[in-house]
Structure formats: C-alpha cells, structure tokens
Design a protein around this motif. Structure first.
Motif, mmCIF file in Angstrom:
data_model
loop_
_atom_site.group_PDB
_atom_site.id
_atom_site.type_symbol
_atom_site.label_atom_id
_atom_site.label_comp_id
_atom_site.label_asym_id
_atom_site.label_seq_id
_atom_site.Cartn_x
_atom_site.Cartn_y
_atom_site.Cartn_z
ATOM 1 N N HIS A 1 0.833 -1.229 -0.060
ATOM 2 C CA HIS A 1 0.093 0.051 0.053
ATOM 3 C C HIS A 1 0.817 1.401 0.034
ATOM 4 N N PRO A 2 1.615 1.325 1.031
ATOM 5 C CA PRO A 2 2.337 2.639 1.116
ATOM 6 C C PRO A 2 3.438 3.094 -0.032
ATOM 7 N N TYR A 3 3.502 1.806 -1.208
ATOM 8 C CA TYR A 3 4.653 2.136 -2.061
ATOM 9 C C TYR A 3 4.072 2.263 -3.518
ATOM 10 N N ILE A 4 2.610 2.082 -3.405
ATOM 11 C CA ILE A 4 1.873 2.511 -4.701
ATOM 12 C C ILE A 4 1.921 4.098 -5.177
ATOM 13 N N ILE A 5 2.280 4.209 -6.307
ATOM 14 C CA ILE A 5 2.221 5.876 -6.710
ATOM 15 C C ILE A 5 1.213 6.062 -7.776
ATOM 16 N N GLU A 6 0.446 7.063 -7.543
ATOM 17 C CA GLU A 6 -0.796 7.208 -8.597
ATOM 18 C C GLU A 6 -0.231 7.742 -9.642
ATOM 19 N N THR A 7 -0.394 6.983 -11.143
ATOM 20 C CA THR A 7 0.428 7.295 -11.973
ATOM 21 C C THR A 7 -0.656 8.295 -12.962
ATOM 22 N N LEU A 8 -1.561 8.429 -12.578
ATOM 23 C CA LEU A 8 -2.363 9.085 -13.580
ATOM 24 C C LEU A 8 -2.811 10.589 -12.986
ATOM 25 N N PRO A 9 -2.866 11.793 -13.548
ATOM 26 C CA PRO A 9 -3.181 12.976 -12.873
ATOM 27 C C PRO A 9 -4.581 13.160 -12.325
ATOM 28 N N THR A 10 -4.617 13.619 -11.045
ATOM 29 C CA THR A 10 -5.882 13.635 -10.141
ATOM 30 C C THR A 10 -7.083 14.041 -11.473
ATOM 31 N N GLU A 11 -6.772 15.300 -12.014
ATOM 32 C CA GLU A 11 -7.561 15.712 -13.062
ATOM 33 C C GLU A 11 -8.399 14.698 -14.073
ATOM 34 N N ILE A 12 -7.331 14.050 -14.611
ATOM 35 C CA ILE A 12 -7.978 12.876 -15.711
ATOM 36 C C ILE A 12 -8.468 11.696 -14.601
ATOM 37 N N CYS A 13 -8.229 11.524 -13.553
ATOM 38 C CA CYS A 13 -9.000 10.497 -12.793
ATOM 39 C C CYS A 13 -10.579 10.756 -12.694
ATOM 40 N N SER A 14 -10.452 12.165 -12.350
ATOM 41 C CA SER A 14 -11.886 12.672 -11.918
ATOM 42 C C SER A 14 -12.456 12.890 -13.294
ATOM 43 N N LYS A 15 -11.886 13.276 -14.279
ATOM 44 C CA LYS A 15 -12.857 13.620 -15.567
ATOM 45 C C LYS A 15 -13.202 12.397 -16.292
ATOM 46 N N TYR A 16 -12.439 11.270 -16.187
ATOM 47 C CA TYR A 16 -12.643 9.987 -16.504
ATOM 48 C C TYR A 16 -13.308 9.084 -15.767
ATOM 49 N N ARG A 17 -13.663 9.551 -14.700
ATOM 50 C CA ARG A 17 -14.440 8.466 -13.823
ATOM 51 C C ARG A 17 -13.443 7.266 -13.314
ATOM 52 N N LEU A 18 -12.165 7.505 -13.188
ATOM 53 C CA LEU A 18 -11.302 6.487 -12.861
ATOM 54 C C LEU A 18 -10.994 6.188 -11.554
ATOM 55 N N ILE A 19 -10.936 5.048 -11.134
ATOM 56 C CA ILE A 19 -10.728 4.958 -9.471
ATOM 57 C C ILE A 19 -8.996 4.810 -9.403
ATOM 58 N N GLY A 20 -8.666 5.034 -7.978
ATOM 59 C CA GLY A 20 -7.376 5.312 -7.909
ATOM 60 C C GLY A 20 -6.569 3.905 -8.121
ATOM 61 N N LYS A 21 -5.135 4.035 -8.216
ATOM 62 C CA LYS A 21 -4.429 2.854 -8.731
ATOM 63 C C LYS A 21 -4.663 1.731 -7.594
ATOM 64 N N TYR A 22 -4.295 1.964 -6.363
ATOM 65 C CA TYR A 22 -4.417 0.940 -5.379
ATOM 66 C C TYR A 22 -5.735 0.212 -5.242
ATOM 67 N N LYS A 23 -6.764 1.265 -5.270
ATOM 68 C CA LYS A 23 -8.064 0.498 -5.271
ATOM 69 C C LYS A 23 -8.292 -0.384 -6.434
ATOM 70 N N ALA A 24 -7.602 0.043 -7.430
ATOM 71 C CA ALA A 24 -7.983 -0.740 -8.805
ATOM 72 C C ALA A 24 -7.287 -2.145 -8.584
ATOM 73 N N LEU A 25 -5.967 -2.105 -7.979
ATOM 74 C CA LEU A 25 -5.387 -3.389 -7.980
ATOM 75 C C LEU A 25 -5.893 -4.486 -6.849
ATOM 76 N N LEU A 26 -6.371 -3.563 -5.939
ATOM 77 C CA LEU A 26 -7.191 -4.484 -4.929
ATOM 78 C C LEU A 26 -8.349 -4.936 -5.433
ATOM 79 N N GLY A 27 -9.122 -4.258 -6.303
ATOM 80 C CA GLY A 27 -10.558 -4.623 -7.037
ATOM 81 C C GLY A 27 -10.171 -5.765 -7.898
ATOM 82 N N VAL A 28 -9.225 -5.606 -8.726
ATOM 83 C CA VAL A 28 -8.920 -6.569 -9.812
ATOM 84 C C VAL A 28 -8.476 -7.928 -9.197
#
Ligand code: ADP
Ligand code: MG
Length: 700
Positions: free
Chosen positions: A181-208
């Motif tokens: 968890h502490p090592y995961i870096i968000e790779t996509l800009p926040t603005e892009i994530c919210s504009k395209y309704r993308l969940i955060g990287k960590y949540k995505a890895l957990l979710g997959v």
C-alpha cells in the motif's frame, strides 16, 4: 534504485524459496511486481446464492446454501465414494467426493447451514456436484460482508501437483496487497482520474484481485486498461514527435503535370473522400517532414488513382517514385493502368518483377541511376540491392499487410540522407483500435466512400447440395454478358498435392457444366507467363469463367466480372473472403457473391458466413474478424510488432482506447517533456520503466 516491486518473490510471506523457484520456472514470476500482475483470469461468483430449483443443464459454477440431509460412504475399499444429500428450501442435490471421502465425512454436521460451491451436472431429474467446495455459512464472511467474486489464477499442472494451488496464491496476493500500500504511486493525474471517472491505482489493484462485486471489478478493470493503453499511446505520440523533429522530408510544391492531368485526363470526378486524402498527403509534402502515411480504403474505393496523383506530385518536383505490389499479377495490372496516364503525360514508367529479362532489367537499372526513369512499378524485386535510384522521393506500397516492417524500412534506406516519403495502402481495413495500437507511428488516412453509382454486392450463403442451382444462376449472368470467378482455397508452393486436385476437379466439373463457354485457370503454381496469359484472356473477355485460387485475391480489376463463387468458403478467413468479394462489384452492373460451404459448419465458420451476408463494410468485417480471432492471434500472424497487452483487449476495449489516446495526445501537446507538476506521476512511472522497453502499462 531498486523499488519495492523489484523485491524477489521468495521474500513474500506465504511463498518462500521453494515456491518462488516454482513460480519462476512455471510462470516467469520473479518479483513482487510480476506477481501483482498475475491477474485472475476468471472469478467464481460468490455474490449470489442459487436455488437448487433454478439449476439447469447450462449452469456453470454456482453457490448454494442449505443443509445436509444424509451422508453415506459407498463402494469398495479403494474406490470409496462419499455421497451427501444436500437440500435447500427449493430442492435436493447430491454432492459426491471420490477422493478424501472418509476424511470429509468426519467433518460433516447435520443441523447447520453450509455454503456449497461447484459445477452441477444433471442426469434426468437428478442433479449432482462432484468435489464441491463446502464450508460453514459465515466462514468467509469476514472479508466480504455482501458476498464477493473469488479470484481464480492461472496455474500449471506442475504447480498444482507440488501443492501450489489457487488458495495459496490468493492468500499470498492478499499479503502483498497489504504490504505494498505505501509504495503504490498514483500514475495518472488527479484531474484525468476525475474527468474520466477512474478509480485510484491502489483501489484498482485491490479490486482486480479481490472484487467484492461485479461493479467494483468493472471499475478496477477499466482503470487498469485505461492506464495500460494510455502509456502505450503516450509512448507512440512522443516517439512520433521525436521522429517529426528528426527526419526532414522533401518539399513538393510544384504541380505542373498534376494540373494538366486534372484538367485534361482525369477519367472521372474524384469522390470527396479521395479529395480529402489527397489534401492530407499534400499537406505532408509541404510540411518539410518525412511522410509516413497509411491509406486505408475498402476494395474498389479507388486507391490507385490517389497513388498516381501522389506520384505526380513527386515527379513534378524532379523526384523518382516507386510503387511496390505484393504479386506479379497486381504489379502488372498497376503498371498497365498507370501507363495509360503516364504516356499521356510523357512520363517514363517501367515494370520490374522477378521475371523481367536481363536486358530490359539492365536498362531499368541504368535509367534509375541516371534519373531518367520517373516511375518504377514492381514486386519485391524492387528491394534488391542492385536497384539503386538517383533520387528516390516517394515509395508507395500497395497492400501493406503482405509486406513486413522490415521491407518498409529497406525502401527507406534507398535514398540518403533524406529518406523518401512513404505511402502505404491497404484494402484490408485494420480496425481503428488496432491501427491505433500498432501503427501509432503512421498517420492514417481513410477513403470511406465508394465511387458513385456502385451497386452494393449481393451476398448469399449456399450449401454444396445447391450446386446445380448455382451453376444455373452463373449461366444466366454470363448470358447477360457478364463474367464469373470460381475461387478455391489456396495453393502455395509449399502446399500439398491434394489442394491442386481440388482445384483441378473443380475446373473439370465447371468446364463440363459450361461447354458453351471458355474457362481460364490460374493458380500459384503456374508459371508467371502462363498466369499472365490466362489473366489477359479473362480481362479481354475471351474466357467467361475464371477458376482460380487466392492469387486473384489482391487488387485484380475486371469490371465486367460480376459473379464471385467461393468454394469451401469455410476455409477462408473473413478478411480474405472480403478481399475476394471485392474482385466483383467494380462495374455498373449488379454483382453477386456466392459462398459455398459444407453443411456441417463450426460456430465460428457460421458467424463468418453470416457476417459476409450481412455487410459489405470492410471496417465492420475487420471488427468482426478481430472479435472472432482475438487480438492475440493477430499478433502471432501478420501483425508483427504489436505490443503485448496485459489487461486490455483491443477487440473489445475500443472506447477506453479512444479516451486514453485523446488524453495521451493532449498531454504530449501541452507538455512534451512531462515537466508540469501534475505529470510527476507519469514521469516517475516512465523512468521506473526505462529498462523494460515493452509495455509501458506494466508495473515495475
Ligand atoms: P482499390 O482501392 O481497390 O485499389 P481501384 O483503385 O482499383 O480500387 O479502383 C476501382 C475502380 O474504381 C477502378 O476501375 C477505378 O478506375 C474506379 N474509380 C476509382 N475512383 C473512381 C471515381 N472517383 N469515380 C469512378 N470510378 C472510380
Ligand atoms: Mg488496389
């Protein structure tokens, strides 16, 4: 600096050195990063409980909730099996264990509620389930209050035999997800994530890995696919930008001959699509940068004239042009078609193929080197080292899919230091999504309109038994003055004798059925001059029927031919069927395509036939083809140089790709060196990937 994700997999709790060794050998998993990207290939649905009554013969894995009515050990010592009657409020089923029967029986209790998971089999009114998973209700609840999807990981037999099963992988994966968890870096800009309704990287890895329901899984997959495609697109855009700055190209700004051609010789009005493409090419020629353009246009859309007009632009600026086609027949046909125009304009045009004799060949070499030969048409014979130009300004390659990237670059090098402009033409439309991932380095132009007055080809699917009716129909058409093709599956040099026999049998049957007409035959084994002679007879309508293999697939143009019969059509791929059909429908008459197959067809073959009957649109067919074959297959065959995708699939993720591409392009434009603070994550990610050149979507 090695990152957390480079940590060797044996350091993971629950794995250790022995299992690590196995994972390395069997699945090429070396590091935490590799392991994390060993995504589940399927999920067992534990979000829903089925009622026994609902189970049908098509039920896949299901989860039931109920109580044990009775249990019994049956059979001889060694072959003991445990049979358990299990019921819920709607019905009853039998659970059966062949292995570990005694041990399992000891753990069973009667008056408690169990959760059972497995695949039901139905025999008449009896339903049973062999080797289900069984646990007390609530045992798994701790993790997922409202049910969950259980990940199923790809494993090999060796791994299973050595005790490394799905449960162990899943458990270790949970451990890793917690640690990282502490090592995961968000790779996509926040603005892009919210504009395209993308969940955060960590949540995505957990979710997959551990989705609690279908919705969270979908969100996780979407995020990871977006990221994967985004980094590929970003790389392509950045490379393109670098290339544009690196390779200057000839500027073609004089238009004398072209103006004359437009004024005096153009045989028809260009379609709007043709005009648009010519404009796009002209802009390239004025830009001072080298053009690398892919021209896609369905069969019959009129690419040849566009290529000639493009060639004139180069010739008007005192540069030489070569046009390369994949077969001798096609090169010859191009040559003859273009020679008519070239002669009118006083342009020196020559044909060079494998069968060009020594003497004319020598003349060609000379004229190329002294610059007097302006337009050279040919086959891959053009690639030979002996073929040297004085000043090659433009290479046109027809039917790109037959030539590899290698060959493209060979042509590039025929002019130094400034490389020639390159126009690649293909009639096999590549689905846009695929083109975007593979040909990111090429600009793409599309002719999406057929010349006016064309009647769409009528396609039907018939079985072998209708042969007499088919012959009758063909006869009617020939009586109206038309010509017909009968195509049989491929004969290549390497292929076996039997195929030739199919063709020859077909030829005989057709000759017998049409005694009043002349029949040509052309196949890959015939000598070039024989092929050419037969083709010419057909072109001149001296023969009314052409029996052929797929050598006629590409480009051949006989407008009077209006019937295409494809024998054993199930043995052709969609792209090929579409190409073949494109040989008719080139004149003003109504054209027909008849697909003849065996009655017994696989599901895939049926879909191919239905697709052909349904549509004439090459892009729609290309999409269907991609979906049938899956893009993995495309990678393996003709489309070399593709990127390997881990989560996304270009056959199905077109919409995500389009978004990712848009974002990548905007970012490349706005911040080519990724210096803005909001692009920090992107920059860091790319830097950490420097060593692996393959897939920027990967974690390392
Ligand atoms: P392809 O794109 O398959 O190579 P061709 O260039 O062979 O297609 O063109 C198919 C036929 O259509 C040719 O006979 C060509 O002369 C004719 N054609 C091309 N453009 C036009 C147009 N704008 N109007 C009418 N006929 C055209
Ligand atoms: Mg063509």
């Amino acid at each position: 600096m090695p990152s957390f994700f480079d940590t060797s997999i044996d350091k993971l709790k629950g794995i250790g050195p022995k299992r690590a060794e196995l994972l390395k050998k069997e699945l090429k998993i070396f590091s935490f990063g590799d392991f994390l990207q060993h995504y589940p290939f399927r999920y067992d649905d534990r979000t829903k409980f089925y009622r026994i009554q609902e189970l049908g013969s098509d039920s896949n894995y299901v989860q039931l909730k109920g109580k044990i009515v009775s249990h019994q050990l049956l059979g001889e010592k060694r072959k003991t099996r445990l049979v358990v009657k299990f019921r819920d409020e709607s019905g009853e089923i039998e659970l059966i264990w062949f292995a570990g029967a005694k041990w399992i029986e000891k753990t069973l209790r009667k008056d408690v509620t169990y959760v059972v998971f497995g695949k039901p089999t139905i025999f008449g009114s009896r339903i049973n389930m062999a080797h289900p998973e069984i646990e007390l209700l609530g045992e798994n609840k701790a993790n997922a209050p409202e049910g969950f999807l259980q990940p199923v990981y790809h494993l090999t037999d060796t791994l299973r035999k050595r005790g490394l099963d799905n449960k162990i992988i899943a458990k270790a994966m949970r451990e890793l997800l917690t640690q990282m968890h502490p090592y995961i870096i968000e790779t996509l800009p926040t603005e892009i994530c919210s504009k395209y309704r993308l969940i955060g990287k960590y949540k995505a890895l957990l979710g997959v890995h551990f989705p609690i329901n279908h919705e969270t899984l979908k969100q996780a997959e979407r995020r990871l696919k977006f990221e994967e495609l985004f980094f590929i697109q970003l790389k392509l855009f950045r490379e393109k930008k670098i290339n544009q700055n690196k390779f200057s190209g000839f500027v073609f700004n004089k238009l004398n001959t072209l103006t004359t051609f437009y004024r005096d010789h153009l045989p028809f009005d260009l379609t709007n699509a043709q005009k648009r493409v010519i404009r796009e090419i002209r802009e390239d020629f004025l830009s001072g940068r080298q053009m690398n353009r892919l021209l896609q246009g369905d069969v019959g859309s009129g690419k040849t004239i566009v290529s000639f007009i493009t060639a004139l632009m180069a010739i008007d600026n005192h540069k030489q042009v070569c046009l390369m086609a994949p077969t001798e027949i096609l090169a010859t046909q191009h040559y003859e078609g273009l020679k008519e125009f070239a002669d009118l304009l006083g342009i020196n045009i020559k044909l060079l193929t494998g069968s060009t004799k020594t003497k004319p060949r020598r003349v060609i070499h000379e004229e190329l080197e002294n610059g007097s030969l302006q337009l050279l048409v040919g086959t891959h014979a053009l690639l030979e080292d002996k073929v040297q130009f004085q000043n090659l300004g433009l290479c046109i390659i027809d039917e790109q899919h037959r030539f590899g990237v290698e060959q493209r670059s060979k042509l590039w090098r025929k002019n130094k230091p400034i490389p020639p402009h390159v126009l690649v033409m293909t009639a096999t439309p590549i689905p846009r999504t695929l083109a975007m991932t593979i040909y990111g380095d090429l600009d793409v132009s599309v002719i999406d309109e057929l010349p006016a007055g064309r009647k769409p080809i009528k396609t039907v699917h018939k079985y072998d038994a209708s042969r007499l009716a088919i012959f009758g129909f063909v006869r009617q058409e020939i009586q109206k003055g038309r010509q017909a093709y009968f195509v049989f599956p491929l004969i290549e040099e390497s292929e076996k004798f039997e195929n030739l026999k199919d063709l020859m049998d077909g030829y005989e049957a057709i000759s017998r059925a049409f005694p009043e007409y002349h029949v040509s035959i052309v196949h890959g084994r015939a000598k070039p001059e024989d092929k050419e002679w037969e083709m010419q007879r057909f072109i001149k309508n001296q023969t009314q029927i052409m029996v052929a293999t797929t050598v006629i697939e590409v480009g051949v143009n006989v407008p009077n031919a209006s019937v295409m019969v494809i024998e054993n059509a199930e043995r052709f791929g969609l792209a090929q069927l579409h190409q073949l059909r494109g040989r008719v429908g080139r004149g003003a008459e109504q054209s027909h395509c008849i697909l003849v197959t065996n009655v017994k067809l696989s599901k895939n073959s049926k879909t191919r036939m239905e697709t052909m009957v349904r549509t004439n649109n090459g892009f729609e067919i290309a999409d269907a083809d991609l979906k049938l074959r899956g893009h993995g297959d495309l990678q393996g065959t003709q489309q070399s140089g593709t990127v390997d995708l881990l989560v996304a699939d270009v056959a199905f993720d077109g919409p995500i790709l389009t978004e990712a591409r848009k974002v990548a392009e905007a970012i490349t434009e706005k911040d080519p060196n990724l210096e803005l603070p909001e692009h920090e994550g992107i920059r860091t990610h790319i830097l950490s990937l420097k060593k692996s050149t393959i897939n920027w979507g990967r974690i390392s």
